[in-house]
Design a protein around this motif. Structure first.
Motif, PDB file in Angstrom:
ATOM      1  N   TRP A  35    -136.504 100.098   4.307  1.00 32.42           N
ATOM      2  CA  TRP A  35    -135.536 100.198   3.211  1.00 32.42           C
ATOM      3  C   TRP A  35    -136.053 101.109   2.102  1.00 32.42           C
ATOM      4  CZ3 TRP A  35    -131.311  98.733   5.253  1.00 32.42           C
ATOM      5  CH2 TRP A  35    -131.292  97.678   6.164  1.00 32.42           C
ATOM      6  N   GLN A  36    -135.161 101.901   1.516  1.00 27.73           N
ATOM      7  CA  GLN A  36    -135.535 102.867   0.481  1.00 27.73           C
ATOM      8  C   GLN A  36    -134.941 102.555  -0.884  1.00 27.73           C
ATOM      9  OE1 GLN A  36    -134.098 106.020   3.243  1.00 27.73           O
ATOM     10  NE2 GLN A  36    -135.890 107.139   2.488  1.00 27.73           N
ATOM     11  N   TRP A  37    -133.719 102.029  -0.930  1.00 24.46           N
ATOM     12  CA  TRP A  37    -133.071 101.712  -2.198  1.00 24.46           C
ATOM     13  C   TRP A  37    -132.649 100.248  -2.220  1.00 24.46           C
ATOM     14  CZ3 TRP A  37    -128.926 106.133  -2.914  1.00 24.46           C
ATOM     15  CH2 TRP A  37    -129.565 107.322  -3.308  1.00 24.46           C
ATOM     16  N   PHE A  38    -132.728  99.685  -3.418  1.00 24.80           N
ATOM     17  CA  PHE A  38    -132.187  98.360  -3.675  1.00 24.80           C
ATOM     18  C   PHE A  38    -130.988  98.540  -4.594  1.00 24.80           C
ATOM     19  CE2 PHE A  38    -132.173  94.407  -6.286  1.00 24.80           C
ATOM     20  CZ  PHE A  38    -131.744  93.566  -5.296  1.00 24.80           C
ATOM     21  N   PHE A  39    -129.893  97.864  -4.293  1.00 27.57           N
ATOM     22  CA  PHE A  39    -128.657  98.011  -5.061  1.00 27.57           C
ATOM     23  C   PHE A  39    -128.121  96.647  -5.455  1.00 27.57           C
ATOM     24  CE2 PHE A  39    -124.009  97.993  -5.093  1.00 27.57           C
ATOM     25  CZ  PHE A  39    -123.744  98.993  -6.008  1.00 27.57           C
ATOM     26  N   THR A  40    -127.683  96.530  -6.697  1.00 28.58           N
ATOM     27  CA  THR A  40    -126.909  95.382  -7.153  1.00 28.58           C
ATOM     28  C   THR A  40    -125.652  95.946  -7.781  1.00 28.58           C
ATOM     29  OG1 THR A  40    -128.892  94.082  -7.601  1.00 28.58           O
ATOM     30  CG2 THR A  40    -126.852  93.350  -8.650  1.00 28.58           C
ATOM     31  N   GLY A  41    -124.503  95.520  -7.307  1.00 30.52           N
ATOM     32  CA  GLY A  41    -123.236  96.033  -7.819  1.00 30.52           C
ATOM     33  C   GLY A  41    -122.321  94.917  -8.273  1.00 30.52           C
ATOM     34  N   THR A  42    -121.788  95.082  -9.478  1.00 33.50           N
ATOM     35  CA  THR A  42    -120.845  94.109 -10.018  1.00 33.50           C
ATOM     36  C   THR A  42    -119.462  94.757 -10.087  1.00 33.50           C
ATOM     37  OG1 THR A  42    -121.214  94.750 -12.319  1.00 33.50           O
ATOM     38  CG2 THR A  42    -122.675  93.048 -11.402  1.00 33.50           C
ATOM     39  N   PHE A  43    -118.499  93.971 -10.489  1.00 37.51           N
ATOM     40  CA  PHE A  43    -117.115  94.419 -10.569  1.00 37.51           C
ATOM     41  C   PHE A  43    -116.570  94.112 -11.958  1.00 37.51           C
ATOM     42  CE2 PHE A  43    -118.152  93.356  -6.226  1.00 37.51           C
ATOM     43  CZ  PHE A  43    -117.705  94.471  -5.528  1.00 37.51           C
ATOM     44  N   THR A  44    -115.735  95.015 -12.475  1.00 39.60           N
ATOM     45  CA  THR A  44    -115.123  94.787 -13.784  1.00 39.60           C
ATOM     46  C   THR A  44    -114.095  93.664 -13.703  1.00 39.60           C
ATOM     47  OG1 THR A  44    -113.502  96.527 -13.324  1.00 39.60           O
ATOM     48  CG2 THR A  44    -115.450  97.148 -14.609  1.00 39.60           C
ATOM     49  N   TYR A  45    -113.631  93.378 -12.515  1.00 39.80           N
ATOM     50  CA  TYR A  45    -112.664  92.309 -12.285  1.00 39.80           C
ATOM     51  C   TYR A  45    -113.363  91.167 -11.540  1.00 39.80           C
ATOM     52  CZ  TYR A  45    -112.600  94.800  -7.812  1.00 39.80           C
ATOM     53  OH  TYR A  45    -112.968  95.429  -6.654  1.00 39.80           O
ATOM     54  N   GLU A  46    -112.704  90.040 -11.441  1.00 43.61           N
ATOM     55  CA  GLU A  46    -113.277  88.892 -10.736  1.00 43.61           C
ATOM     56  C   GLU A  46    -112.996  89.050  -9.243  1.00 43.61           C
ATOM     57  OE1 GLU A  46    -111.718  85.417 -12.697  1.00 43.61           O
ATOM     58  OE2 GLU A  46    -112.998  85.741 -14.431  1.00 43.61           O
ATOM     59  N   ALA A  47    -113.871  89.766  -8.566  1.00 44.38           N
ATOM     60  CA  ALA A  47    -113.700  90.048  -7.145  1.00 44.38           C
ATOM     61  C   ALA A  47    -113.940  88.801  -6.307  1.00 44.38           C
ATOM     62  CB  ALA A  47    -114.667  91.149  -6.715  1.00 44.38           C
ATOM     63  N   SER A  48    -113.007  88.510  -5.421  1.00 42.39           N
ATOM     64  CA  SER A  48    -113.225  87.421  -4.467  1.00 42.39           C
ATOM     65  C   SER A  48    -114.310  87.857  -3.489  1.00 42.39           C
ATOM     66  CB  SER A  48    -111.932  87.114  -3.712  1.00 42.39           C
ATOM     67  OG  SER A  48    -111.597  88.208  -2.857  1.00 42.39           O
ATOM     68  N   ASN A  49    -114.777  86.921  -2.690  1.00 42.83           N
ATOM     69  CA  ASN A  49    -115.775  87.248  -1.683  1.00 42.83           C
ATOM     70  C   ASN A  49    -115.239  88.335  -0.744  1.00 42.83           C
ATOM     71  OD1 ASN A  49    -118.026  87.191  -0.030  1.00 42.83           O
ATOM     72  ND2 ASN A  49    -117.897  85.026   0.426  1.00 42.83           N
TER      73      ASN A  49
END
Length: 160
Positions: A35-49
């Motif tokens: 693995w080369q990159w670690f990513f954490t991504g959020t959403f401006t809206y309340e994204a369901s699973n």
């Protein structure tokens, strides 16, 4: 044996089982790719699973279709909805700033950084897998685009 002892025994068995699951999952993940990159991504809206999963898959298909990845969805700690934790391999030729900007413009806050310690990142990611998947709260998926990674993942462990 008292009721309290039975509860303690069940808790210890459950903890040992989770530790074993975490260990096995970490080893499996470690062997999938360097693995080369670690990513954490959020959403401006309340994204369901399901919405978080679709967003990840569509984003990766559009912007990084040739890389390999592993992701897990996790419930947001302070509001409804889910966010993404991911590991990415095959990023040569990609700009982390450009990818960060594309996610930010479309979905919101994110963090994209090089993997400095594969072991710690994998432990963190698998901790969430073990905790949320066994409780039915999360989802994980992976995509390996390199035939060499498939061969590596399928190869039996050798003993020395």
């Amino acid at each position: 044996m008292s009721h309290r002892c039975v509860q303690s025994s069940k808790l210890i068995t459950s903890m040992a089982s989770n530790e074993h699951l975490n260990y096995e999952f970490t080893n499996w993940l470690h062997n999938l790719a360097p693995w080369q990159w670690f990513f954490t991504g959020t959403f401006t809206y309340e994204a369901s699973n399901a919405a978080a999963q679709r967003a990840w898959n569509r984003f990766m298909a559009k912007h990084m279709s040739d890389v390999s990845w592993f992701y897990v969805t996790e419930k947001n700690p302070s509001r409804s909805g889910y966010h993404i934790h991911a590991l990415i391999h095959g990023v040569d030729g990609y700009s982390s700033n450009r990818i960060w900007g594309k996610w930010f413009k479309r979905f919101g806050i994110n963090r994209l950084e090089p993997v400095r310690s594969r072991h710690k990142v994998e432990q963190y990611t698998t901790k969430h897998c073990a905790n949320y998947l066994t409780k039915g709260y999360g989802h994980y998926d992976f995509k390996l685009n390199s035939p060499g990674l498939w061969a590596q993942a399928a190869a039996p462990a050798t003993s020395k």
